[in-house]
Design a protein around this motif. Sequence first.
Motif, PDB file in Angstrom:
ATOM      1  N   MET B 206      16.991  53.850 -19.823  1.00 59.99           N
ATOM      2  CA  MET B 206      18.114  52.999 -20.043  1.00 59.99           C
ATOM      3  C   MET B 206      17.912  53.028 -21.392  1.00 59.99           C
ATOM      4  SD  MET B 206      19.123  51.752 -17.141  1.00 59.99           S
ATOM      5  CE  MET B 206      17.999  52.244 -15.886  1.00 59.99           C
ATOM      6  N   ARG B 207      17.714  53.558 -22.627  1.00 57.04           N
ATOM      7  CA  ARG B 207      19.055  53.089 -23.720  1.00 57.04           C
ATOM      8  C   ARG B 207      19.408  54.859 -23.897  1.00 57.04           C
ATOM      9  NH1 ARG B 207      17.177  55.324 -28.303  1.00 57.04           N
ATOM     10  NH2 ARG B 207      15.551  56.588 -27.867  1.00 57.04           N
ATOM     11  N   GLY B 228      30.181  49.874 -13.050  1.00 57.23           N
ATOM     12  CA  GLY B 228      30.712  49.903 -13.808  1.00 57.23           C
ATOM     13  C   GLY B 228      30.834  50.119 -15.087  1.00 57.23           C
ATOM     14  N   SER B 229      30.652  49.365 -16.219  1.00 51.03           N
ATOM     15  CA  SER B 229      30.319  49.433 -17.906  1.00 51.03           C
ATOM     16  C   SER B 229      28.852  49.750 -18.352  1.00 51.03           C
ATOM     17  CB  SER B 229      30.983  49.156 -18.328  1.00 51.03           C
ATOM     18  OG  SER B 229      30.705  47.580 -17.980  1.00 51.03           O
ATOM     19  N   ILE B 233      25.564  46.809 -15.696  1.00 54.91           N
ATOM     20  CA  ILE B 233      25.560  47.069 -14.772  1.00 54.91           C
ATOM     21  C   ILE B 233      23.585  46.961 -15.501  1.00 54.91           C
ATOM     22  CG2 ILE B 233      23.823  49.606 -14.623  1.00 54.91           C
ATOM     23  CD1 ILE B 233      25.929  50.082 -13.253  1.00 54.91           C
ATOM     24  N   LYS B 234      23.724  46.419 -16.818  1.00 55.02           N
ATOM     25  CA  LYS B 234      22.554  45.739 -17.212  1.00 55.02           C
ATOM     26  C   LYS B 234      22.489  44.532 -16.351  1.00 55.02           C
ATOM     27  CE  LYS B 234      22.724  47.050 -21.798  1.00 55.02           C
ATOM     28  NZ  LYS B 234      22.745  46.965 -22.945  1.00 55.02           N
ATOM     29  N   ARG B 238      21.445  43.389  -8.960  1.00 57.04           N
ATOM     30  CA  ARG B 238      20.698  44.282  -7.978  1.00 57.04           C
ATOM     31  C   ARG B 238      20.596  45.577  -8.259  1.00 57.04           C
ATOM     32  NH1 ARG B 238      26.619  45.442  -5.195  1.00 57.04           N
ATOM     33  NH2 ARG B 238      26.783  45.395  -7.418  1.00 57.04           N
ATOM     34  N   VAL B 239      20.904  45.816  -9.128  1.00 55.56           N
ATOM     35  CA  VAL B 239      20.060  46.928 -10.294  1.00 55.56           C
ATOM     36  C   VAL B 239      18.734  46.511 -10.633  1.00 55.56           C
ATOM     37  CG1 VAL B 239      19.888  48.633 -11.764  1.00 55.56           C
ATOM     38  CG2 VAL B 239      22.550  47.422 -10.679  1.00 55.56           C
ATOM     39  N   ILE B 240      18.776  45.704 -11.451  1.00 61.01           N
ATOM     40  CA  ILE B 240      17.253  45.059 -11.583  1.00 61.01           C
ATOM     41  C   ILE B 240      16.396  44.669 -10.517  1.00 61.01           C
ATOM     42  CG2 ILE B 240      16.041  43.349 -12.728  1.00 61.01           C
ATOM     43  CD1 ILE B 240      19.395  42.480 -14.563  1.00 61.01           C
TER      44      ILE B 240
END
Lengths: 351, 247
Positions: B206-207, B228-229, B233-234, B238-240
């Motif tokens: 991720m970094r 998205g940017s 996203i961070k 939903r992503v998490i």
Amino acid sequence: MSKKNIIIYSLILVFGLSAPFLFPAYKLQISILWVLTILALTWDIQGGQMGYNSFGNILFFGVGMYVCSSVQIGMFFPLSEWTASGGEKTFLHTTSQYFQGFTYGLIFAGIVPAIVAALIGYGILGLRGHYFAICTLGIGIAAGEIAGGIELIGAGQGMTVPPWPKGIGGTELRSQFFYYLCFLTVCVTFFVIRLIYQTRFGLVINAIRDNEDKAEAMGIHTMRYKIIGWVVSAFFLGIAGGLMGNMIGYIEPTEIAFAGSTYGVFMVLMAILGGKGTLWGPVIGAAVFHVFKEGFWTFFLGWQYVALGALIIVIVIFFPEGILGWFREKYPENFGEVVDEVDRTAQVELT
Amino acid sequence: MGIILEVDQVYKHFGGVKANENVSLNVEEGSIVGLIGPNGSGKTTLFNSIVGTHPIDQGSIYFEGKEISSLPIPAVAKLGLLRTFQQTRIYEKLNCIQNMLVSSKPENDTVFNIFAKVPHNLTEKSENLLKFVGLYQKRNLRAGDLSFGQQKLLELAMALINEPKMLLLDEPTAGINPTLINGIIDRLIKVNKEFGITLLVIEHNMRVIMSLAQKIFCLAHGQLLAEGSPEQIKNDHRVIDAYLGVQ
């Protein structure tokens, strides 16, 4: 060309030219050595440089042999009568007919197998690894059986090639002639192969060996290179076949022409023994192998195949990369694999 | 700037496995775009579909406005769309320079080109690119003797020699030590800025992807989950959830 190369080439040239006079008793053996070298060199184009282990290259050797003598005979006499009745007794080639026929025969002995290789290659070079090996093995065996069923070329009986013309000297001149022809052919083969390995073709077939998927992903039409590689190999193999047939004087389908269990295996062994995937490996391999083989046949008669089998086991266990490959593993710096210490500054700092 | 790559409602099933379902994404010319997602979410399948490794079941893929979903790999490569692999694929018995030379493709594989000598300026170009990725010193070593990270760099250089318009990078930093990762990020940004090559990057780190990409797409279970940017996203629940499991 470096100094070292020039010395090596001139030594081989001197040996090749003077061998019939220095070792007259071994003239035929050395002629066969040159033919074996051609077999190993051409096998190595697929097996070594391209990574496609073919056990069916003997097909081109046999086709070349049959085509050469068929052309030699068919140019002047009816081929079917020749093979039906032992025609060498009734039909005689004059000296000029003999050499004319032989020249055309060798040309066709190169071209026809090359065409056959292109056609078969188009069909089966899409196979990879073991599947390709097994498929070619089948083709080599089938070829012998098919040739054994064609009446025109003598079927299982085999056919005789035109005998050496009577007018111009006896067997001494004949063996001299074939010796130098073999030597010339091996030289031409070697230098043509050496030349094409230095071109893009050489790079790409190596890339196909190491990672064909990658080569394809980079947009290389690998199929085209594979077919061309096989065609080149078949061309020279066919000529070697034509030569061999004439040198022996008699062609038999499964023992001489499509001799998968002898020459078909030998060509693989020689390339592996010397170091497959190298230019000189097959040459060294052929020389070492031929010496061993003749030694076994002389000193272990009756057990020669056992000795040969033992040799194969030793090769596979102790020299899987061959003689040259072994040296390369041991002394990579002699093969140009060096870290450029002088240019350490050129290393971009990784921060 | 225009759209260089457009993936439009692509479906790809392997038997009962729905590897890609209704995936659509756009990549702008000159940008760096990230593609993330848990293991098995269909990222590599999508890459394979784009470059033509296997045919797609439904949908269409446009590269510079041209439909490429039915083209074979070499044809796609010729248009200027290249990929690198997750497991490095280099020619291990050739040395670095030869690896570079073989990667540089002439216009056509005609018989004349096949038996042409390798031009001298190409060797020079290869050496320059090897300098760029920091492998110049080791140019005479067999590629198989390089470390994994160096092989990744070599693979990047091999892709660059063809001057592609767009590169698909499959986990460029996987299995590489942290120092070298910074080097690779640095190179990738340079590739994008100086050579003007659009990048689509699959990445688990991720970094890396947050510092690299301007826009990120997230796949999960073969479907597009979010886009998205990096900031968006961070912070996207939903992503998490997809990465860590729903709590």
